[in-house]
Motif scaffolding. Structure first.
Motif, PDB file in Angstrom:
ATOM      1  N   TRP A 497      16.619   6.506   4.267  1.00  0.00           N
ATOM      2  CA  TRP A 497      15.661   6.060   3.257  1.00  0.00           C
ATOM      3  C   TRP A 497      15.795   4.558   3.026  1.00  0.00           C
ATOM      4  CZ3 TRP A 497      11.976   9.322   2.335  1.00  0.00           C
ATOM      5  CH2 TRP A 497      12.213  10.689   2.361  1.00  0.00           C
ATOM      6  N   LYS A 498      14.670   3.891   2.880  1.00  0.00           N
ATOM      7  CA  LYS A 498      14.665   2.441   2.634  1.00  0.00           C
ATOM      8  C   LYS A 498      13.640   2.138   1.540  1.00  0.00           C
ATOM      9  CE  LYS A 498      15.062  -2.103   3.988  1.00  0.00           C
ATOM     10  NZ  LYS A 498      14.372  -2.627   5.164  1.00  0.00           N
ATOM     11  N   LEU A 499      14.131   1.557   0.436  1.00  0.00           N
ATOM     12  CA  LEU A 499      13.272   1.131  -0.672  1.00  0.00           C
ATOM     13  C   LEU A 499      13.188  -0.390  -0.644  1.00  0.00           C
ATOM     14  CD1 LEU A 499      11.779   2.264  -3.269  1.00  0.00           C
ATOM     15  CD2 LEU A 499      13.830   1.537  -4.509  1.00  0.00           C
ATOM     16  N   VAL A 500      11.983  -0.934  -0.703  1.00  0.00           N
ATOM     17  CA  VAL A 500      11.790  -2.377  -0.626  1.00  0.00           C
ATOM     18  C   VAL A 500      10.887  -2.842  -1.760  1.00  0.00           C
ATOM     19  CG1 VAL A 500      10.996  -4.326   0.768  1.00  0.00           C
ATOM     20  CG2 VAL A 500      11.981  -2.319   1.893  1.00  0.00           C
ATOM     21  N   GLN A 501      11.354  -3.837  -2.506  1.00  0.00           N
ATOM     22  CA  GLN A 501      10.473  -4.614  -3.371  1.00  0.00           C
ATOM     23  C   GLN A 501      10.338  -5.976  -2.708  1.00  0.00           C
ATOM     24  OE1 GLN A 501      10.895  -5.285  -7.883  1.00  0.00           O
ATOM     25  NE2 GLN A 501      11.311  -7.278  -6.972  1.00  0.00           N
ATOM     26  N   PRO A 502       9.194  -6.271  -2.114  1.00  0.00           N
ATOM     27  CA  PRO A 502       9.083  -7.479  -1.281  1.00  0.00           C
ATOM     28  C   PRO A 502       9.107  -8.758  -2.098  1.00  0.00           C
ATOM     29  CG  PRO A 502       6.966  -6.361  -1.443  1.00  0.00           C
ATOM     30  CD  PRO A 502       7.966  -5.468  -2.115  1.00  0.00           C
ATOM     31  N   LEU A 503       9.252  -9.866  -1.367  1.00  0.00           N
ATOM     32  CA  LEU A 503       9.290 -11.189  -1.987  1.00  0.00           C
ATOM     33  C   LEU A 503       8.009 -11.430  -2.771  1.00  0.00           C
ATOM     34  CD1 LEU A 503      11.167 -13.730  -1.958  1.00  0.00           C
ATOM     35  CD2 LEU A 503       9.706 -14.620  -0.153  1.00  0.00           C
ATOM     36  N   PRO A 504       8.091 -11.599  -4.081  1.00  0.00           N
ATOM     37  CA  PRO A 504       6.885 -11.565  -4.923  1.00  0.00           C
ATOM     38  C   PRO A 504       6.301 -12.945  -5.219  1.00  0.00           C
ATOM     39  CG  PRO A 504       8.817 -11.421  -6.292  1.00  0.00           C
ATOM     40  CD  PRO A 504       9.309 -11.590  -4.878  1.00  0.00           C
ATOM     41  N   VAL A 505       6.124 -13.790  -4.199  1.00  0.00           N
ATOM     42  CA  VAL A 505       5.655 -15.146  -4.447  1.00  0.00           C
ATOM     43  C   VAL A 505       4.290 -15.153  -5.128  1.00  0.00           C
ATOM     44  CG1 VAL A 505       4.959 -17.300  -3.379  1.00  0.00           C
ATOM     45  CG2 VAL A 505       7.002 -16.124  -2.568  1.00  0.00           C
ATOM     46  N   THR A 506       3.353 -14.349  -4.606  1.00  0.00           N
ATOM     47  CA  THR A 506       1.996 -14.346  -5.160  1.00  0.00           C
ATOM     48  C   THR A 506       1.992 -13.851  -6.594  1.00  0.00           C
ATOM     49  OG1 THR A 506       1.071 -13.953  -2.978  1.00  0.00           O
ATOM     50  CG2 THR A 506      -0.344 -13.499  -4.861  1.00  0.00           C
ATOM     51  N   GLN A 507       2.707 -12.738  -6.823  1.00  0.00           N
ATOM     52  CA  GLN A 507       2.730 -12.185  -8.176  1.00  0.00           C
ATOM     53  C   GLN A 507       3.369 -13.166  -9.156  1.00  0.00           C
ATOM     54  OE1 GLN A 507       3.571 -10.627  -5.409  1.00  0.00           O
ATOM     55  NE2 GLN A 507       3.081  -8.451  -5.466  1.00  0.00           N
ATOM     56  N   LEU A 508       4.432 -13.819  -8.726  1.00  0.00           N
ATOM     57  CA  LEU A 508       5.106 -14.745  -9.621  1.00  0.00           C
ATOM     58  C   LEU A 508       4.202 -15.908  -9.997  1.00  0.00           C
ATOM     59  CD1 LEU A 508       8.693 -14.922  -8.096  1.00  0.00           C
ATOM     60  CD2 LEU A 508       8.002 -13.772 -10.179  1.00  0.00           C
ATOM     61  N   SER A 509       3.482 -16.422  -9.009  1.00  0.00           N
ATOM     62  CA  SER A 509       2.631 -17.569  -9.290  1.00  0.00           C
ATOM     63  C   SER A 509       1.495 -17.197 -10.232  1.00  0.00           C
ATOM     64  CB  SER A 509       2.064 -18.130  -7.981  1.00  0.00           C
ATOM     65  OG  SER A 509       1.238 -17.174  -7.345  1.00  0.00           O
ATOM     66  N   ASP A 510       1.107 -15.927 -10.224  1.00  0.00           N
ATOM     67  CA  ASP A 510       0.041 -15.463 -11.112  1.00  0.00           C
ATOM     68  C   ASP A 510       0.565 -14.934 -12.440  1.00  0.00           C
ATOM     69  OD1 ASP A 510      -1.734 -16.088  -9.124  1.00  0.00           O
ATOM     70  OD2 ASP A 510      -1.819 -14.057  -8.311  1.00  0.00           O
ATOM     71  N   GLY A 511       1.899 -14.920 -12.608  1.00  0.00           N
ATOM     72  CA  GLY A 511       2.475 -14.367 -13.816  1.00  0.00           C
ATOM     73  C   GLY A 511       2.382 -12.861 -13.895  1.00  0.00           C
ATOM     74  N   ASP A 512       2.265 -12.186 -12.734  1.00  0.00           N
ATOM     75  CA  ASP A 512       2.109 -10.737 -12.674  1.00  0.00           C
ATOM     76  C   ASP A 512       3.478 -10.092 -12.507  1.00  0.00           C
ATOM     77  OD1 ASP A 512       1.455  -8.134 -12.249  1.00  0.00           O
ATOM     78  OD2 ASP A 512       0.376  -8.460 -10.364  1.00  0.00           O
ATOM     79  N   CYS A 513       3.871  -9.257 -13.441  1.00  0.00           N
ATOM     80  CA  CYS A 513       5.188  -8.622 -13.390  1.00  0.00           C
ATOM     81  C   CYS A 513       5.156  -7.234 -12.770  1.00  0.00           C
ATOM     82  CB  CYS A 513       5.775  -8.509 -14.796  1.00  0.00           C
ATOM     83  SG  CYS A 513       6.175 -10.108 -15.516  1.00  0.00           S
ATOM     84  N   ASP A 514       4.008  -6.745 -12.373  1.00  0.00           N
ATOM     85  CA  ASP A 514       3.894  -5.414 -11.796  1.00  0.00           C
ATOM     86  C   ASP A 514       4.216  -5.503 -10.304  1.00  0.00           C
ATOM     87  OD1 ASP A 514       3.440  -2.754 -11.456  1.00  0.00           O
ATOM     88  OD2 ASP A 514       1.244  -2.930 -11.367  1.00  0.00           O
ATOM     89  N   LEU A 515       5.506  -5.620  -9.994  1.00  0.00           N
ATOM     90  CA  LEU A 515       5.933  -5.819  -8.613  1.00  0.00           C
ATOM     91  C   LEU A 515       6.042  -4.477  -7.904  1.00  0.00           C
ATOM     92  CD1 LEU A 515       8.677  -8.506  -9.262  1.00  0.00           C
ATOM     93  CD2 LEU A 515       6.267  -8.844  -8.737  1.00  0.00           C
ATOM     94  N   PRO A 516       5.508  -4.369  -6.688  1.00  0.00           N
ATOM     95  CA  PRO A 516       5.440  -3.063  -6.013  1.00  0.00           C
ATOM     96  C   PRO A 516       6.784  -2.623  -5.462  1.00  0.00           C
ATOM     97  CG  PRO A 516       4.623  -4.788  -4.562  1.00  0.00           C
ATOM     98  CD  PRO A 516       4.891  -5.449  -5.887  1.00  0.00           C
ATOM     99  N   LEU A 517       6.962  -1.315  -5.359  1.00  0.00           N
ATOM    100  CA  LEU A 517       8.093  -0.710  -4.677  1.00  0.00           C
ATOM    101  C   LEU A 517       7.557   0.123  -3.523  1.00  0.00           C
ATOM    102  CD1 LEU A 517      10.329   0.502  -7.650  1.00  0.00           C
ATOM    103  CD2 LEU A 517      10.892  -1.288  -6.011  1.00  0.00           C
ATOM    104  N   HIS A 518       8.126  -0.083  -2.324  1.00  0.00           N
ATOM    105  CA  HIS A 518       7.686   0.646  -1.145  1.00  0.00           C
ATOM    106  C   HIS A 518       8.845   1.474  -0.609  1.00  0.00           C
ATOM    107  CE1 HIS A 518       4.138  -1.826  -1.301  1.00  0.00           C
ATOM    108  NE2 HIS A 518       4.830  -2.930  -1.076  1.00  0.00           N
TER     109      HIS A 518
END
Length: 563
Positions: A497-518
């Motif tokens: 099993w592998k859980l990844v929350q990717p590098l959130p550059v776009t979300q951070l720049s937009d102030g979006d805290c809803d970061l995805p988990l895959h």
């Protein structure tokens, strides 16, 4: 070359000699005349930004016979994980612990957008010093105290501000040709003088190098320094040599005559190279015969989209990269030959790996009479990289590149080699971390990790000794877990099993805290194509708990803008 087919012919029924006798004072004895009295020597060979599939033994078209021979006579790892960038990897290597605990939880040389979000919040906070913390115990110090002669050359990347952070003060008896920062030019000027980007960056035993005796080329120079230190060492002691190459990290520099060998090879483009590498990997047994090559991301161009001129320039850039790997292999062969000449080859453990996945990041180490014309590409005064498309080819077939916590960012090639091992020519699917190297070396040297350092209590190493691999234990452990956080992104691997929350550059720049988990099942989806997080909520929660515990244990700072 089929490693598995070679295994039967190369299998050697030898009893491993991990460790040696102790004298009455508890110290390791010097290397003696009989096998039972000899403690192993150790060499770690760190390659900088090399892709998963670049070596011939991992499916690459670049001839790497010397490294491939180490694979044929050793154990080739198919589940080795470093970190996604170089500084954290080195912190994990030298301490056997997570990079936060080592003081390098953050890379200062990251993107401008990430710096805006991160740097003011974490830089110089505990675990985020961006250099090897002074309270972090490097395993070379323990080898040194136990009677080993310890040496370092090449990239350090763990502190350049003051001498107390230099490797000469962190467990190494001799350091020669050490590059203090994380990147550098591969050539000096033709007269041996340093280019502007190199001034003050190289040291011998802490003393700044101002000029080389002839034109410097990094790979050859570091190998020269390693051989010199081996020849000048105290031969009554076993040794540890840390050799950290800067090739094939950008900028792309290589001898023109070597580059010329590869111009036609890469004229076919990255799409074809990727397909050819994947087919060879399946023949080698790295992937199942029915595995299919994953498509490139939608934002990556196909080779046919380039004009003829663009193709010519791009092919030459990749040819320069291939030449860098070619020269690297030649010099590793030179080092191995020297070990044989001085009678130390049979008793030396060699561990070779890439510090992260392939990438195309280049931070601009110029200009210095810069000339990026086609004819001059690869020369001492050119400054180029090759673009993201070739990075995907170099990481075939993994998803993502350097900096990513998908496997393309931190799942790298690695070879463990020891002539006295009970196995050779094997591919192991065992999950191994760069943190495992320190405890492996200490166990084989029969050195116990202490409870205190400089009078203060310290936690145990996070890595696990892999010394039993040399005795034949290559089995996959479905319970092994690895967790990593870097620049807010994080990943957890537990067995398949592998859980990844990717590098959130776009979300951070937009102030979006809803970061995805895959979530991915690597047993059925080794290239991380099908996100099944919604289908397996219980697994997601289990891995999130592992991450939460990891973050608490390693002092991970929860960074803004997310509370």
């Amino acid at each position: 070359m089929d490693i598995r087919k070679c295994a039967g012919a190369l299998l050697v029924a030898l009893t491993i000699a991990i460790g040696g006798c102790r004298n009455e004072d508890g110290d390791s004895p010097p290397n003696g005349d009989t096998e039972k009295d000899r403690t192993p020597n150790f060499i770690t060979l760190v390659i900088d930004d090399m892709g998963f599939s670049d070596l011939g033994s991992y499916g690459g078209e670049i001839p790497t016979p010397n490294i491939d021979e180490l694979a044929e006579d050793g154990v080739m790892l198919n589940n080795f994980y470093a970190c996604a960038t170089s500084t954290p990897t080195r912190g994990m290597l030298f301490t056997g612990k997570d990079h936060h605990t080592a003081g390098v939880g953050f890379m200062t040389s990251t993107t401008e957008k990430m710096e805006e979000v991160l740097q003011q919040e974490v830089l110089n906070q505990p675990n985020y010093e961006s250099r090897l913390a002074l309270d972090a115990l490097p395993f070379p110090e323990l080898l040194q105290q136990a009677g080993y002669h310890t040496m370092h050359t090449g990239k350090w990347d763990l502190g350049k501000e003051t001498p107390e952070y230099y490797p000469s003060n962190r467990g190494f008896d001799v350091t020669r040709g050490t590059l203090l920062p994380g990147g550098g030019l591969h050539y000096s000027r033709p007269d041996g003088t340093l280019q502007a980007a190199q001034e003050g960056t190289f040291v011998n035993n802490g003393e700044v190098i101002e000029k080389f005796p002839k034109q410097f080329y990094s790979t050859e120079y570091y190998t020269d320094m390693a051989i010199e230190m081996l020849d000048e060492r105290d031969t009554d002691k076993p040794f540890y040599l840390s050799l950290c190459y800067t090739a094939p990290h950008t900028p792309l520099h290589a001898p023109a005559e070597v580059t010329a060998k590869y111009l036609d090879v890469y004229a076919k483009g990255w799409d074809v190279i990727r397909e050819e590498r994947f087919e060879r990997q399946k023949e080698l047994g790295l992937w199942p015969e029915d595995a299919e090559l994953p498509p490139l991301p939608d934002d990556v161009r196909s080779w046919d989209e380039l004009s003829e001129e663009e193709q010519m320039i791009s092919a030459k850039k990749m040819a320069i990269y291939a030449a860098m790997v070619d020269v690297l292999d030649e010099n590793i062969g030179r080092l191995v030959s020297h070990l044989k000449d001085i009678g130390e080859y049979e008793n030396t453990v060699i561990i070779l790996f890439s510090d992260n996945g392939a990438g195309e990041l280049y931070y601009g180490l110029g200009p210095d009479d810069e000339d990026n014309s086609y004819e001059n590409l690869g020369n001492w005064n050119s400054r180029v990289t090759h673009g993201p498309e070739w990075s995907y080819a170099k990481n075939t077939p993994l998803h993502g590149n350097k900096g990513s916590l998908y496997d393309g960012g931190w799942h790298t090639p690695a070879i463990f080699h020891y002539p006295k091992a009970a196995v050779s020519g094997e591919i192991s699917d065992r999950i191994v971390s760069v943190m495992d190297i320190a405890p492996t070396i200490l166990e084989m040297a029969e050195i116990e990790y202490p409870d205190t350092y400089d009078g203060s209590p310290i936690t145990p190493m996070a890595g696990i000794s892999m010394a039993d691999m040399f005795e034949g234990d290559l089995e996959y452990d479905p319970e092994r877990s690895l967790t990593l956080e870097l620049h807010i992104a994080h990943a957890v691997r537990l067995g398949d099993w592998k859980l990844v929350q990717p590098l959130p550059v776009t979300q951070l720049s937009d102030g979006d805290c809803d970061l995805p988990l895959h979530l991915y099942n690597l047993a059925t989806d080794p290239f991380e194509l099908e996100d099944i997080a919604d289908e397996e909520p219980d697994i997601v929660e289990e891995l999130k708990l592992l991450y939460d515990q990891y973050a608490e244990d390693n002092g991970v700072i929860q960074l803004p803008p997310c509370p």
